[in-house]
Design a protein around this motif. Sequence first.
Motif, PDB file in Angstrom:
ATOM      1  N   ASN A  44       0.823  -1.205   0.000  1.00 37.06           N
ATOM      2  CA  ASN A  44       0.000   0.000   0.000  1.00 37.06           C
ATOM      3  C   ASN A  44       0.859   1.258   0.000  1.00 37.06           C
ATOM      4  N   ALA A  45       1.957   1.231   0.759  1.00 38.37           N
ATOM      5  CA  ALA A  45       2.881   2.366   0.721  1.00 38.37           C
ATOM      6  C   ALA A  45       3.488   2.524  -0.668  1.00 38.37           C
ATOM      7  N   LEU A  46       3.770   1.403  -1.321  1.00 39.98           N
ATOM      8  CA  LEU A  46       4.309   1.442  -2.687  1.00 39.98           C
ATOM      9  C   LEU A  46       3.299   2.049  -3.653  1.00 39.98           C
ATOM     10  N   LEU A  47       2.043   1.608  -3.567  1.00 43.26           N
ATOM     11  CA  LEU A  47       1.004   2.149  -4.452  1.00 43.26           C
ATOM     12  C   LEU A  47       0.745   3.621  -4.169  1.00 43.26           C
ATOM     13  N   LYS A  48       0.786   3.986  -2.898  1.00 42.50           N
ATOM     14  CA  LYS A  48       0.582   5.393  -2.554  1.00 42.50           C
ATOM     15  C   LYS A  48       1.706   6.256  -3.092  1.00 42.50           C
ATOM     16  N   GLY A  49       2.931   5.740  -3.045  1.00 40.40           N
ATOM     17  CA  GLY A  49       4.048   6.477  -3.617  1.00 40.40           C
ATOM     18  C   GLY A  49       3.970   6.578  -5.125  1.00 40.40           C
ATOM     19  N   LEU A  50       3.432   5.532  -5.767  1.00 43.03           N
ATOM     20  CA  LEU A  50       3.300   5.554  -7.222  1.00 43.03           C
ATOM     21  C   LEU A  50       2.343   6.642  -7.696  1.00 43.03           C
ATOM     22  N   ARG A  51       1.431   7.041  -6.863  1.00 42.36           N
ATOM     23  CA  ARG A  51       0.495   8.095  -7.248  1.00 42.36           C
ATOM     24  C   ARG A  51       1.221   9.409  -7.518  1.00 42.36           C
ATOM     25  N   ARG A  52       2.472   9.490  -7.086  1.00 41.73           N
ATOM     26  CA  ARG A  52       3.255  10.703  -7.297  1.00 41.73           C
ATOM     27  C   ARG A  52       4.406  10.468  -8.256  1.00 41.73           C
ATOM     28  N   CYS A  53       4.267   9.420  -9.066  1.00 41.45           N
ATOM     29  CA  CYS A  53       5.342   9.082 -10.006  1.00 41.45           C
ATOM     30  C   CYS A  53       4.938   9.263 -11.456  1.00 41.45           C
ATOM     31  N   GLY A  54       3.897  10.029 -11.724  1.00 33.81           N
ATOM     32  CA  GLY A  54       3.529  10.373 -13.088  1.00 33.81           C
ATOM     33  C   GLY A  54       3.196   9.188 -13.959  1.00 33.81           C
ATOM     34  N   SER A  55       3.727   9.173 -15.173  1.00 31.34           N
ATOM     35  CA  SER A  55       3.387   8.147 -16.165  1.00 31.34           C
ATOM     36  C   SER A  55       3.914   6.768 -15.791  1.00 31.34           C
ATOM     37  N   LEU A  56       4.877   6.694 -14.883  1.00 30.68           N
ATOM     38  CA  LEU A  56       5.378   5.385 -14.459  1.00 30.68           C
ATOM     39  C   LEU A  56       4.350   4.616 -13.643  1.00 30.68           C
ATOM     40  N   ALA A  57       3.397   5.333 -13.092  1.00 31.69           N
ATOM     41  CA  ALA A  57       2.529   4.726 -12.087  1.00 31.69           C
ATOM     42  C   ALA A  57       1.633   3.641 -12.660  1.00 31.69           C
ATOM     43  N   ARG A  58       1.093   3.821 -13.871  1.00 31.87           N
ATOM     44  CA  ARG A  58       0.081   2.897 -14.377  1.00 31.87           C
ATOM     45  C   ARG A  58       0.635   1.490 -14.549  1.00 31.87           C
ATOM     46  N   ALA A  59       1.751   1.360 -15.241  1.00 34.46           N
ATOM     47  CA  ALA A  59       2.314   0.029 -15.478  1.00 34.46           C
ATOM     48  C   ALA A  59       2.821  -0.595 -14.186  1.00 34.46           C
ATOM     49  N   GLN A  60       3.489   0.199 -13.350  1.00 38.58           N
ATOM     50  CA  GLN A  60       4.061  -0.347 -12.128  1.00 38.58           C
ATOM     51  C   GLN A  60       2.985  -0.717 -11.104  1.00 38.58           C
ATOM     52  N   SER A  61       1.857  -0.012 -11.098  1.00 37.03           N
ATOM     53  CA  SER A  61       0.789  -0.355 -10.153  1.00 37.03           C
ATOM     54  C   SER A  61       0.184  -1.711 -10.481  1.00 37.03           C
ATOM     55  N   LEU A  62      -0.006  -2.001 -11.762  1.00 33.87           N
ATOM     56  CA  LEU A  62      -0.526  -3.317 -12.135  1.00 33.87           C
ATOM     57  C   LEU A  62       0.477  -4.413 -11.802  1.00 33.87           C
ATOM     58  N   HIS A  63       1.760  -4.124 -11.996  1.00 35.50           N
ATOM     59  CA  HIS A  63       2.792  -5.092 -11.634  1.00 35.50           C
ATOM     60  C   HIS A  63       2.799  -5.322 -10.120  1.00 35.50           C
ATOM     61  N   THR A  64       2.550  -4.278  -9.368  1.00 34.80           N
ATOM     62  CA  THR A  64       2.504  -4.410  -7.910  1.00 34.80           C
ATOM     63  C   THR A  64       1.347  -5.299  -7.477  1.00 34.80           C
ATOM     64  N   LEU A  65       0.190  -5.131  -8.101  1.00 33.08           N
ATOM     65  CA  LEU A  65      -0.950  -5.997  -7.774  1.00 33.08           C
ATOM     66  C   LEU A  65      -0.650  -7.453  -8.112  1.00 33.08           C
ATOM     67  N   SER A  66       0.065  -7.673  -9.200  1.00 35.37           N
ATOM     68  CA  SER A  66       0.436  -9.041  -9.559  1.00 35.37           C
ATOM     69  C   SER A  66       1.372  -9.647  -8.515  1.00 35.37           C
ATOM     70  N   GLU A  67       2.307  -8.841  -8.015  1.00 35.89           N
ATOM     71  CA  GLU A  67       3.212  -9.323  -6.977  1.00 35.89           C
ATOM     72  C   GLU A  67       2.443  -9.660  -5.702  1.00 35.89           C
ATOM     73  N   MET A  68       1.451  -8.836  -5.372  1.00 38.61           N
ATOM     74  CA  MET A  68       0.644  -9.112  -4.184  1.00 38.61           C
ATOM     75  C   MET A  68      -0.085 -10.442  -4.331  1.00 38.61           C
ATOM     76  N   LYS A  69      -0.645 -10.672  -5.495  1.00 41.84           N
ATOM     77  CA  LYS A  69      -1.351 -11.931  -5.731  1.00 41.84           C
ATOM     78  C   LYS A  69      -0.408 -13.118  -5.672  1.00 41.84           C
ATOM     79  N   ALA A  70       0.796 -12.958  -6.210  1.00 44.49           N
ATOM     80  CA  ALA A  70       1.764 -14.050  -6.194  1.00 44.49           C
ATOM     81  C   ALA A  70       2.196 -14.402  -4.778  1.00 44.49           C
ATOM     82  N   MET A  71       2.235 -13.411  -3.899  1.00 40.69           N
ATOM     83  CA  MET A  71       2.644 -13.659  -2.521  1.00 40.69           C
ATOM     84  C   MET A  71       1.486 -14.013  -1.615  1.00 40.69           C
ATOM     85  N   GLY A  72       0.276 -14.090  -2.175  1.00 41.57           N
ATOM     86  CA  GLY A  72      -0.873 -14.464  -1.367  1.00 41.57           C
ATOM     87  C   GLY A  72      -1.379 -13.360  -0.463  1.00 41.57           C
ATOM     88  N   ILE A  73      -1.085 -12.108  -0.799  1.00 41.66           N
ATOM     89  CA  ILE A  73      -1.543 -10.961  -0.011  1.00 41.66           C
ATOM     90  C   ILE A  73      -2.732 -10.328  -0.730  1.00 41.66           C
TER      91      ILE A  73
END
Length: 652
Positions: free
Chosen positions: A319-348
């Motif tokens: 959640n801290a990572l996603l919140k920080g991505l909100r301030r990372c401009g165009s990088l945020a969209r792709a990296q946020s989806l990758h973050t959700l995938s990592e959460m799913k892979a770790m069972g979170i």
Amino acid sequence: MRYEVTILQHVGHSSSWTVPLRDRGEKKNRSFSKYITESAEAIVIPKKKTWSKWAVLQALASTVNRDPTAPHYMFQDDPYLTPRTSPEFKLYSLSQESGRMAANHIVNKNPKFFQKDFAEPHIPCLMPETMELCIEEVSEAALLERIMLRKVKAAVDMYDQLLQTGTTVSPDASNDLLDLICLYGDRDPVQDDKPEAEDVQEEGRRRKGRLRRASDLVRIVWRENNNAERIFNLLPERDTRAYSALIRGMVKYGAHVKAFNTYTDMLNNRLTADVHTFNALISAAPEVRERYTEKWDLIVDLLNQMNEQKVKPNLLTFNALLKGLRRCGSLARAQSLHTLSEMKAMGIAPSLASFDHVLGIFYKAGQTDILQEVMTEVAGRTFVAQDPDDGMPVCLDTKDIEAAYKVHDLLSVGENWRMLGDSFQQSIYYISSPYFWLMFNLLCMMEHIDVVLKWYKELIPSLYYPNPQGMRDLLQALDTDNRLDMIPQIWKDIRRMGHDNKSDLVDELLSLMARDKHSPEIQESFAVCALDVKSLYEQGQGARMALEWTATAMTNITSVLLAAQKKQQAWDMLKLFKTKNRVPSEELMEEFLASIKSSNDPQHAMELVQISASFCLPSTPKLAERVLQAFELSEEQKTILSELEVSTEVSE
């Protein structure tokens, strides 16, 4: 026997650990996965089910449904104070909360009068809090007591006295004190029954008429060489817990650069950070870098260090990572989806804060399709608060009624309604938030009137107080689906909610009733409603209402009364035109003439022409001519009509 369990680490590497499981002999093929623990102790199966003290109350509460015809339960103790509008709700609910705070203040200041506890089960929040110090001598026990009572300044003073007397303070007590100081920013916490200092100063600014800006607010900042840093430097041994408390306190109170410097010092002392320290640093990363790529690179570097130090991320990390991505401009969209995938892979499982951050990222970029995907993902799920940012997301202006349904349905799943906060915040969601205004507006524009009325009966007045515009939208929906027979009932709700002094809303209602002709039953109900509206106008400026007579309102009321065959009340309204210096329309005079012809009343026909002449209406000669043709008049009456016709032509 031993089972190998492999997990996917955050950066893609895999590691494993072994979990011992007691050998069950011939029954080893059975599945006991849910009983696997990190210890080798035997599995203990309880002989009976132990129910909680609240099980019966919870079972009874589950059988009670909300009454949509009643106001919110927080006002049922005093029906006289039941609010009818959003401002009244805010006033009464805040007054009730103020009374609760005053009661807590009295209870906590005079605990000796409230020692008996008759509640079963015991309700700690209703008992007075122990706020007085019992241990006066200088000792570690006195220090722990002050820490437990959250008396920051007193605890710091006691710690200094212990050091001055040469007493050694245990590492646990020192770390507890450091945690307390870093949590409250080196000051005593404000009690629930006392206002914040910045609130008091802000109120003073407001009274002086100054602009209320965020920069004017007095914020708690991390001061140089405060008690936290001083005590940290006095510690004989600084472990991970001490560094973690200091770093988290610096991040909380805005010393982001100093927090990273402290983390570097921690690494130089060959200590590893815990997950809470990394979570704080990730949330502070966007504050110490300017460019979007630099912010993201720093976050990635922290994630790599977590992997190197074998620190497993948790939900708050993502959640801290996603919140920080909100301030990372165009990088945020792709990296946020990758973050959700990592959460799913770790069972979170993502929390509501996770989805809220994702929505914020994509809506900022103008991509609205993500809302449907998020709502599909969370549909039917029960959420519990796991993050300070967890809560029902605010409504987004999508003009999508299906999305509005899904957001509302999510509240009815399990106890998701608790995610709105306390009772006051829950009611604010329905009563004052733009979400319900938008949802009600969409219902009136897009749904069939039966669906609109279903939601109307479900929400009003128990949860939602529509504003005047919302009631106008409802009237327009009734007009669209030809359900104007509901207007008298809606008018009662308009009066109950205090919107009956809004002239534009009242004019809208009267014009809908006067526009078309309906069955005698509907016209009778319209006439009763019109007379009720008339009574409001007659109250004048001395009453609560502020409605002023207009020619349009008078014409519409008169038309409704004529259609309902309320001839005497209609004549009274026609005479009122002269009293209020208002001019009736020619169409209204035609309606009067048609009503008089149906009853064959020459005397009223003469009066109608005289009234028309008194207003100098251009249609008076034509009206007099029609009366002469339609009625059998005496010579005297004909003479009067001729004189009126001549005088009207001369005045023209």
